[in-house]
Design a protein around this motif. Structure first.
Motif, PDB file in Angstrom:
ATOM      1  N   HIS A 284     -54.887 -10.894  20.692  1.00 12.41           N
ATOM      2  CA  HIS A 284     -53.561 -10.396  21.039  1.00 12.41           C
ATOM      3  C   HIS A 284     -53.378  -8.958  20.600  1.00 12.41           C
TER       4      HIS A 284
ATOM      5  N   ARG B 223     -47.705  -9.705  24.216  1.00  8.94           N
ATOM      6  CA  ARG B 223     -48.789  -9.831  23.226  1.00  8.94           C
ATOM      7  C   ARG B 223     -48.252  -9.669  21.807  1.00  8.94           C
TER       8      ARG B 223
ATOM      9  N   TRP C 101     -55.175  -6.727  23.028  1.00 12.05           N
ATOM     10  CA  TRP C 101     -54.427  -6.499  24.267  1.00 12.05           C
ATOM     11  C   TRP C 101     -53.193  -5.646  24.011  1.00 12.05           C
ATOM     12  N   LEU C 102     -52.627  -5.824  22.864  1.00  7.28           N
ATOM     13  CA  LEU C 102     -51.458  -5.014  22.531  1.00  7.28           C
ATOM     14  C   LEU C 102     -51.821  -3.536  22.555  1.00  7.28           C
TER      15      LEU C 102
ATOM     16  N   HIS D 101     -54.746  -9.463  32.139  1.00  2.00           N
ATOM     17  CA  HIS D 101     -54.065  -9.780  30.875  1.00  2.00           C
ATOM     18  C   HIS D 101     -53.298 -11.095  30.998  1.00  2.00           C
TER      19      HIS D 101
ATOM     20  N   TYR E  57     -54.071 -14.557  29.208  1.00  2.00           N
ATOM     21  CA  TYR E  57     -53.009 -15.086  28.345  1.00  2.00           C
ATOM     22  C   TYR E  57     -52.765 -16.557  28.644  1.00  2.00           C
TER      23      TYR E  57
END
Ligand SMILES: Nc1nc2c(ncn2[C@@H]2O[C@H](COP(=O)(O)OP(=O)(O)O)[C@@H](O)[C@H]2O)c(=O)[nH]1
Ligand SMILES: [Mg+2]
Lengths: 450, 468
Positions: free
Chosen positions: A181, A269, A184-185, A117, A121
């Motif tokens: 995002h 995120r 991933w959240l 992650h 990012y």
């Protein structure tokens, strides 16, 4: 996600406009029904006008269906994406169940949970500052993916226009960012939840394990990590403490671990997604259709053109008709110039006595006084056909009728801007007053125009 | 933003070009009726000048004043002790009289309108001498006590404006503006609106917004037209058809089809460009262009047409041979080059199957590919550019044909030439072959090309001549 609502509706409008544009550019539909733009008050912006037109033609070309299908497919794709995030998040949390002993190396678990992650990012961050050379790639990818859902001929326009809209308004990056995002959240939040559940019902012990690092480095690292959540009140026991940790201290590590995932995973995120959403919202405020594009630009002048409104309608003049009679005979031939002196051929006026210029009402009064009792046999009026006929000079001509047995109107220029106008007005004058032989109309054949 | 729009009456003698003036100002060649006969406009009609979503001004087209001498005398009888210093009151009592519905019906409409508006634009045909009747007209208009801005129309290089200017000065009108209805010019519009601001300072802000909008609209037209031209060049330049060389019927048919496709594309682009400037085919009088009965002729493939524009016929032209002038045949893929072939393959795969590399398909099925020559592109480019330049300044009331300075060696500069030469290699870019890729490469290229074209349009100084 309420601020995104505005973006969504703006984007949908752009997409609809683009869809009609793509369709029309490609098909150039021969039979376009007349579309009368809305000229209501107050006037609408070009964006609104083009959108209204697009809605009209979406219906007409029967493109609504494929548009809605594509939107549905998109939603399914998003749904699948989030479902995937759930599954992967679940799997991710299971790294802690990797070995039966449930003794976990803290750095490793941390890396497994947050490593990919964070790496992605930072790549995303770096990409923000790089100009894409092949920005169409992602668009193309999405397009191909969506094509799987939609195979009707019209669907291709919906997809094509979606890709083009994203590209043209430079939103690929933003939209992809938002979704990644959010992905991933969901993923990390799921992981954190599952982790919490696992920690709740199973006991784990954590160690600091390393093969290559020496103890001071590790201690330092642990301290650094420990500080990273201290602002939240979550602390990490030091390395030594962890070697001989009690259950309570292990629980502290567990909480800390979940905290790390929630803060530096989901939290990061979430904040980024909100930031991007903010950017999108700001962007969508100024987002209007690019009407310079081929396929739209030719519509603009017509859409922006003000309607015409008739204000003071013509009401036909009733009963205004002044008849004038020509005398049967008269004496002498006279010449006068209408409105202003202008050079004429010599021989035309050779046998005429000159009366000067007839330009005003008082000129006419003067002539009337002179010829009332003894009319002329003929009057030659030379007319400058570079000046327009009007009711004023026709009034002057009418005033001459009782003064001469014959009226000869001569246009002095071979070519004049108003020759046609004069000829038709004079002929109308002739028939209106039943002049017949009493009026002659002629025109210069070779003039010395200068 | 919600201030009342400024209302302006366009007044003047008949046939001085009032309606024409409005057509050009409104950029609408279909506003009202225009003819060289008196009393063409019988009603008062209104149209608006709009800045964004704001109606800034309402313009009223009025019938011409024709019988002003008689009216002027007639008006004297309404002057009495009460209103002798109140000329609008004199006009008002005239409007109540039966003559206002009869003998002077047309003039009454003008006066009625004028009394309701904020200012008057007095259109003058500067070719005419300053006759007494015009002065009477002006005297009547002045009785309405509205600001008057004289608009000097029918101007050209030899116009002598002095007589009119001094006549206007004698009645204290020093604010006349030149306005050629045959051409549009932002400079003329600006001066006109500046005078309106001077006459109506209260409307300064909206009128300035209007000015800004007009400038933006001008820029929009340039950009949009340049976009259309760039798009046309890419579509034509990258267009290909496959043909079987050993079958002469096939060659002829393919050639015919190729030409027709290109012609249709140019025709469509032409109509779009005209529309961008607010014209239709009929309005613009494109007598120099190969349009007959609304049909575009096969002119782009005609070496004479090239010569007229100073385009040199290259080696691709095989007179009387298998290939028509202007169509290049890429025998055996030789003129393609390996790089292009690979590019086409990659492009084809990326695009996903269907259009998979026409080159390769053609090559494997024993066909050759046709493509337009540089000459064709250059001709299209020059011709459309000249047209755009002419349209950019053409007034919407213009009556003379559009004049393109065809032979006047418009030189295609190096960087532009390079761009044009790059097009044929991008075989996936032509919408004419049914390509829908909105690849960012294509968009970026079109943007680059169109920026260059736009700059050419905006910088051309002596672009336009309005006939004769
Ligand atoms: N050559 C030339 N003709 C013009 C110009 N303005 C108007 N005209 C022509 O003059 C005639 C009268 O114009 P119109 O607009 O109908 O005048 P109105 O009666 O005042 O509305 C028409 O034939 C127009 O085409 C100009 O600036 N130059
Ligand atoms: Mg008119």
């Amino acid at each position: 996600m309420i601020p995104l609502q505005q973006f969504k509706s703006k984007f949908l409008q752009l997409w609809q406009i683009e869809l009609v544009r793509c369709y029309e550019r490609d098909q150039s539909p021969a039979l376009q029904p007349p579309y009368s733009p809305n000229t209501q008050q107050p006037p609408q912006s070009i964006h609104v006008q083009l959108h209204e037109r697009a809605l009209h033609f979406l219906e007409h070309y029967q493109l609504y269906h494929s548009l809605n299908n594509t939107i549905k497919s998109l939603k399914v794709m998003v749904f699948l994406l989030f479902a995937l995030a759930l599954v992967v998040g679940f799997g991710l949390a299971k790294v802690v169940d990797g070995n039966v002993s449930r003794v976990l190396s803290l750095p490793w678990v941390l890396f497994a949970l947050l490593g990919v992650h964070l790496l992605l990012y930072f790549i995303w961050l770096a990409m923000l500052f790089i100009k894409p050379r092949q920005g169409g790639f992602i668009g193309g990818f999405i397009q191909q993916g969506l094509q799987l859902f939609n195979r009707t001929p019209k669907a291709k326009y919906a997809l094509q226009s979606l890709g083009h809209t994203l590209n043209h308004y430079q939103m690929v990056k933003l939209v992809v960012s938002i979704f990644s995002h959010l992905y991933w959240l969901v993923l990390l939040t799921t992981a954190a939840l599952i982790l919490g559940l696992l920690f709740l019902f199973q006991s784990y012990s954590f160690t600091w394990e390393t093969t290559v690092l020496n103890l001071p480095t590790m201690t330092y690292l642990a301290e650094l990590l420990g500080r990273s959540l201290s602002w939240l009140g979550l602390s990490l026991p030091t390395v030594e403490v962890l070697q001989t940790a009690s259950a309570e201290q292990q629980a502290q590590v567990g909480r800390w671990l979940i905290g790390m995932v929630l803060v530096y995973g989901s939290g990061l995120r979430l904040v980024t997604a909100l930031l991007v959403a903010g950017v999108l919202t700001v962007r969508s405020k100024g987002l209007t259709v690019d009407h310079t594009q081929p396929g739209l630009s030719h519509l603009v002048p017509l859409l922006l053109r003000s309607g015409t409104q008739s204000v003071d309608k013509e009401n036909p003049v009733i009963g205004y008709n002044q008849q004038a009679q020509q005398p049967a005979s008269g004496v002498g031939h006279y010449w006068l110039q209408l409105e202003h002196p202008e050079a004429v051929e010599q021989q035309l006026t050779a046998n005429h006595k000159t009366l000067g210029t007839l330009a005003t009402m008082s000129d006419l009064e003067r002539l009337t006084a002179q010829f009332k009792t003894q009319p002329a046999a003929s009057m030659l009026v030379t007319i400058d056909n570079q000046l327009t006929p009007d009711r004023g000079n026709m009034r002057l001509l009418r005033g001459l009728l009782p003064l001469a047995a014959e009226l000869h109107c001569h246009l002095v220029h071979e070519q004049g801007a108003f020759t046609e106008g004069w000829l038709s007005v004079l002929q109308g004058f002739n028939s209106e007053h039943n002049l017949g032989q009493g009026m002659r109309i002629s025109q210069a054949e070779h003039t010395n125009d200068n | 933003m919600t201030t009342k729009p400024v209302s302006m009456s366009v007044v003047g003698h008949t046939n001085t070009g009032k309606t024409s003036f409005l057509r050009t100002l409104l950029k609408n060649p279909h506003f009202g009726e225009v003819a060289a006969t008196p009393s063409t406009t019988r009603d008062v009609s209104m149209a608006q000048l709009i800045a964004g979503t704001e109606v800034v001004a309402e313009l009223f087209d009025t019938p011409g004043l024709e019988d002003s001498q008689a009216l002027y005398m007639h008006l004297q009888q309404y002057v009495n002790a009460q209103n002798k210093h109140n000329s609008p009151a004199v006009l008002a009592s005239f409007l109540q009289s039966p003559q206002a519905n009869n003998e002077f019906e047309q003039e009454a409409k003008v006066i009625r309108q004028l009394l309701h508006t904020d200012l008057a634009l007095f259109v003058i045909d500067t070719r005419t001498p300053v006759l007494e009747k015009y002065l009477d007209e002006l005297a009547i208009l002045r009785m309405a006590a509205k600001p008057i801005i004289p608009v000097l129309n029918f101007i050209n290089e030899n116009s002598d404006l002095a007589p009119w200017q001094s006549a206007l000065a004698r009645v204290n009108l020093h604010n006349s503006v030149l306005f050629d209805t045959q051409s549009t010019s932002l400079a003329h519009e600006t001066r006109l609106l500046e005078q309106c601001i001077a006459a109506m300072p209260i409307a300064r802000e909206p009128l300035q917004r209007l000015l800004k909008t007009r400038a933006q609209e001008q820029h929009f037209k340039t950009t949009a037209a340049a976009n259309l031209l760039a798009e046309l060049l890419v579509n034509v330049g990258a267009y290909q058809t496959a043909v079987r060389l050993d079958d002469s019927a096939d060659v002829a048919a393919a050639q015919q089809h190729f030409k027709q496709t290109v012609i249709n594309a140019e025709n469509k682009a032409l109509q779009d460009i005209l529309a961008v400037f607010g014209f239709q085919l009929g309005d613009a009088r494109l007598e120099q262009l190969p349009i007959e009965n609304g049909h575009w002729q096969q002119h782009s493939f005609d070496t004479d047409a090239w010569r007229a524009l100073g385009v040199e016929a290259g080696t691709g032209v095989v007179a009387g041979g298998t290939v028509g002038a202007g169509i290049d045949l890429m025998v055996g893929g030789a003129s393609l080059g390996a790089g292009t072939l690979i590019g086409a393959m990659v492009g084809g795969m990326y695009q996903g199957s269907k259009k998979f590399s026409r080159q390769l398909q053609a090559k494997f099925s024993g066909k050759e590919l046709m493509q337009a020559d540089q000459q064709v592109l250059e001709l299209l480019f020059k011709r459309q550019l000249l047209l755009i330049q002419a349209l950019a300044t053409r007034g919407h009331a213009a009556i003379s044909p559009v004049y393109l300075k065809l032979s006047n060696g418009l030189v295609v500069d190096k960087s532009l030439k390079k761009l044009l030469q790059a097009i044929p290699r991008q075989v996936n870019w032509s919408a004419l072959s049914g390509a829908h890729s909105h690849s960012s490469d294509r968009s970026a290229f079109i943007k680059k090309l169109s920026d260059q074209i736009g700059a050419l349009i905006e910088t051309s100084s002596d672009y336009y001549l309005s006939g004769n």
